[in-house]
Design a protein around this motif. Structure first.
Motif: not given
Lengths: 165, 104
Positions: B79-80, B76, B90, B82-87
């Motif tokens: 994933m968090w 988790s 972007n 990765l989401e931060l990084t992805s955000g």
């Protein structure tokens, strides 16, 4: 009571009772020891079911006497004779006590098995007729009859031998 | 008590067997283990083994559970992340495009 020490203690405590009954009954040391050993081996197997010293003592008397009776019947070492036909050793007693012992033993040994057992339980174990009846599983009246007739025969035969009692 | 009774009691008293009688009897006693001794001897050992197996099993179950929990937590967190990084990626891309006057 079931431990090896417990059994050993019972063996030493009652060996005189068992061997005594067997010797007095059979009048032969080897036979008496054979019977006595078998009785104690059976005691060892049966011990867990016996509840007290009194129970053990009573059990030993019963089993020893019955084994002696079976031994006599099996071997017929001393042929059964009627009370009146019991042999009288020849000769007179000059010293009553010297000859009385041997003659008395022979006379008792010549009794039929049940009367012999009654006499021995009475005089070795000092049992009352009711107790003897329980050991031999016979009526009290039969015990008293055996005792009375056996003693009368002993007195008569000893008198005939001119042995004073 | 009459004389004959006395004589009979004396003559037919209890009699001790020959010496060594007790030893001869004891030698004839079978020296086999009793069934109760056999059962009693291995029951404590069996109980100890059972307790040990249950204990090890419980510990192992707990260990697996803890490992699974750690793995789930790590997943988790990843994933968090990765989401931060992805955000962030972007957002950075958007800034760069605007600076260049390009179309997103």
């Amino acid at each position: 009571m079931g431990s090896p020490d417990g059994f050993g203690k019972l063996l030493r405590q009652y060996q005189g009772l068992v061997f005594g009954l067997a010797w007095n009954f059979l009048h032969d040391e080897a036979s008496a020891e054979e019977v006595a050993q078998d009785v104690f081996l059976e005691l060892h197997r049966t011990l867990p079911s016996l509840e007290s010293d009194a129970h053990v003592c009573n059990w030993l008397r019963r089993v020893t006497v019955h084994r002696c009776i079976d031994y006599v019947r099996r071997t017929r070492r001393d042929p059964r004779v009627g009370l009146e036909d019991a042999a009288e050793p020849a000769g007179q007693a000059s010293e009553p006590d010297v000859f009385l012992s041997g003659r008395l033993r022979k006379l008792v040994a010549s009794l039929p098995e049940k009367p012999r057992a009654v006499v021995l339980l009475r005089y070795q174990e000092d049992l009352e007729p009711a107790e003897i009846a329980g050991v031999l599983d016979i009526p009290v009246s039969t015990v008293k009859s055996h005792l009375q007739r056996s003693l009368a025969m002993l007195r008569e035969k000893l008198e005939r031998m001119q042995v004073k009692v | 008590m009459n004389k004959l009774d006395e004589v009979l009691r004396r003559e037919f008293a209890r009699r001790e067997p020959p010496p060594g009688f007790a030893d001869r009897v004891m030698k004839r006693i079978p020296k086999t283990r009793s069934r109760t001794w056999g059962i009693r001897s291995w029951m404590p050992a069996a109980a100890a083994v059972l307790i040990a197996v249950l204990g090890v099993g419980t510990w192992e179950h707990d260990r697996i559970g803890r490992n699974r929990a750690r793995a789930e937590k790590a997943k988790s967190e990843l994933m968090w992340a990765l989401e931060l990084t992805s955000g962030k990626l972007n957002a950075t891309r958007t800034r760069i495009m605007r600076q260049k006057g390009g179309v997103l």
